[in-house]
Design an enzyme around this catalytic site. Structure first.
Site, PDB file in Angstrom:
ATOM      1  N   TYR A   1       0.924  -1.056   0.188  1.00 36.85           N
ATOM      2  CA  TYR A   1      -0.006  -0.040  -0.064  1.00 36.85           C
ATOM      3  C   TYR A   1       0.943   1.230   0.040  1.00 36.85           C
ATOM      4  CZ  TYR A   1      -3.389   3.301   1.983  1.00 36.85           C
ATOM      5  OH  TYR A   1      -4.545   4.416   1.979  1.00 36.85           O
TER       6      TYR A   1
ATOM      7  N   ASP B   1       9.403   2.742  -0.959  1.00 34.87           N
ATOM      8  CA  ASP B   1       8.616   3.436  -0.028  1.00 34.87           C
ATOM      9  C   ASP B   1       8.768   3.130   1.352  1.00 34.87           C
ATOM     10  OD1 ASP B   1       6.152   4.365   1.526  1.00 34.87           O
ATOM     11  OD2 ASP B   1       4.753   3.690   0.134  1.00 34.87           O
TER      12      ASP B   1
ATOM     13  N   LYS C   1       5.259   9.606   8.481  1.00 41.68           N
ATOM     14  CA  LYS C   1       5.296   8.824   9.560  1.00 41.68           C
ATOM     15  C   LYS C   1       6.380   9.743  10.544  1.00 41.68           C
ATOM     16  CE  LYS C   1       2.295   5.311   8.095  1.00 41.68           C
ATOM     17  NZ  LYS C   1       0.924   5.276   8.358  1.00 41.68           N
TER      18      LYS C   1
HETATM   19  N1  HOZ Z   1      -4.003   3.016   6.631  1.00 47.42           N
HETATM   20  C1  HOZ Z   1      -3.372   3.600   7.531  1.00 47.42           C
HETATM   21  C2  HOZ Z   1      -2.230   2.707   8.030  1.00 47.42           C
HETATM   22  N2  HOZ Z   1      -1.652   1.866   7.168  1.00 47.42           N
HETATM   23  C3  HOZ Z   1      -4.671   3.864   8.619  1.00 47.42           C
HETATM   24  C4  HOZ Z   1      -4.351   5.414   8.902  1.00 47.42           C
HETATM   25  C5  HOZ Z   1      -5.354   5.830  10.072  1.00 47.42           C
HETATM   26  O1  HOZ Z   1      -6.476   5.055   9.980  1.00 47.42           O
HETATM   27  O2  HOZ Z   1      -4.911   6.676  10.575  1.00 47.42           O
END
Ligand code: HOZ
Length: 427
Positions: free
Chosen positions: A143, A238, A266
């Protein structure tokens, strides 16, 4: 007036789609309603119902120092008092760029953005602009944020909801995204034999974290690097999740591989909305205003976010030896969890790399998205619920990573293991 999580969720659903601002937070796949958070400090997070949890979500990765670290909070306060956004360059951006370039040998130049999604989306555009090619190659279950080109066979929330992609993405665009299984270099080679000279970039999480944690097989990333070179393809790592997660910089085990571009997010934002992409000078100089590939953002390099990120990175830099302890503490947690499950006769595969881990309820080795999907999702939900009831907050989806921070103590780890024993005792 103190509102309960239940009430807040009901009200939120009236004015926020699904009641949340990001799908996995809704706890849908684990058959629960979300907890609404009041505050968090160190390794602990407190909900509005007055319960305190040991937190392994850590805002999905950024809070490696733990929540509300005093030095980071102070840096944020100081920056905010000087103005929260100028839409003009600052010294802080230069400092942040310098820190990133120093920590990543592959990065000559870096552009700050406001999220990991924006970083990956912009890196893809840059790769397309640089090569003049349109196709991209990604790995099933990886992802890279929710940009149109990247929501094909994606992990994270897309995998959690069990959908192949998303309506709203033009078919013509999705058709330009090719996917092959993670860790399958033969499949990658076969695809490139057919399409290699039309492929702009190959984008990969060096350690997959969005189909649950899946480490790269030995040689996988090295082979990707060689293939990219052979076909003149831009290799994008990534590292939104993995950057500064295992050591000060990028995923160390591939230190000898120089990707052309790296995406970050992050941890570099210290808990504020930040992303970045950087890489070889020749490619980065294609970006406007030096070059023709357009990319921009009002809040890019925001001073408060830069201050939080710089404060976080400085602490990590000055205490780099703490990474070893963090990784060891996580290993101890995971090996003891494995033992508990084994003693109960519950088949699990626990994938751990450094301070990230995922428990898969399967007797298979999990090395790609197909094997991640052999996990028993009902067991996962049951485990998640049991642990949450015992005040342990794990990632609320099979297809995500849980994280350990520098603020987690031996006592937190022991309490987590005790909760696991109690949870599985009932099974
Ligand atoms: N898709 C995000 C983690 N890989 C989630 C982000 C969130 O819900 O804060």
């Amino acid at each position: 007036m103190v509102y309960s999580s239940k009430w807040l969720f009901q009200e939120s659903q009236k004015c926020i789609p699904g009641g949340v601002n990001s799908p996995v937070r809704a706890f849908g796949s684990v058959g629960m309603e979300p907890i609404f958070i009041r505050e968090a400090h160190g390794a602990h997070i407190c909900d509005v119902d007055g319960r305190k949890y040991i937190d392994y979500v850590l805002s999905w990765g950024p809070m490696i120092l733990g929540h509300a670290h005093p030095t980071v909070v102070e840096a944020i306060e100081r920056a905010a008092r000087a103005g929260t956004s100028y839409g003009a360059p600052t010294e802080l951006e230069l400092e942040m760029a310098g820190m990133i370039c120093d920590a990543f040998p592959a990065i000559d130049k870096v552009r700050m953005v406001s999220s990991g999604t924006e970083a990956a989306m912009s890196a893809i555009r840059l790769a397309r602009g640089y090569t003049g090619r349109e196709k991209i190659l990604k790995f099933a279950g990886c992802y890279h944020g929710h940009a149109d080109s990247l929501l094909v066979k994606a992990g994270s929330g897309v995998a959690t909801l069990g959908i192949p992609g998303s309506p709203g993405i033009p078919e013509a665009l999705a058709a330009l995204t090719m996917t092959v299984p993670y860790n399958d270099i033969d499949a990658c080679e076969d695809t490139l034999k057919q399409h290699g000279h039309d492929v702009a970039c190959l984008i990969v999480e060096p350690v997959a974290g969005n189909m649950g944690v899946v480490p790269p097989k030995p040689g996988f990333l090295e082979s990707l690097s060689a293939l990219s070179r052979d076909y003149g393809i831009v290799l994008i790592f990534d590292e939104v999740i993995t950057g500064f997660r295992f050591n000060y910089g990028g995923f160390r085990s591939v230190a000898k591989i120089y990707p052309d571009l790296v995406c970050l997010g992050k941890i570099i934002g210290g808990g504020l909305p930040v992303g970045a992409f950087g890489g070889r000078k020749e490619i980065m100089d294609m970006l406007a205003p030096s070059g023709p590939v357009y990319q921009a953002g009002t809040l890019s390099g925001n001073p408060v976010a830069m201050a939080a990120g710089i404060a976080t990175l400085k602490i990590l830099h000055d205490h780099a030896e703490e990474y070893g302890k963090l990784n060891q503490r996580t290993s101890l947690l995971c090996s003891t969890l494995k033992k508990i499950f084994r003693e109960k006769g519950i088949p699990v595969c626990i994938n751990q790399v450094g301070s990230m881990f995922t428990i898969f309820f399967t007797d298979r080795d999990v090395h790609d998205f197909a094997s991640a999907n052999t996990s028993d999702l009902k067991m996962f939900s049951r485990y998640f619920q049991g642990m949450l009831t015992r005040n342990i907050n794990l990632a609320p989806s099979q297809f995500e990573a849980s994280f350990v921070s520098l603020a987690h103590t031996d006592d937190d780890i022991q309490k987590t293991l005790d909760a696991c024993k109690k949870t599985t005792k009932e099974w």
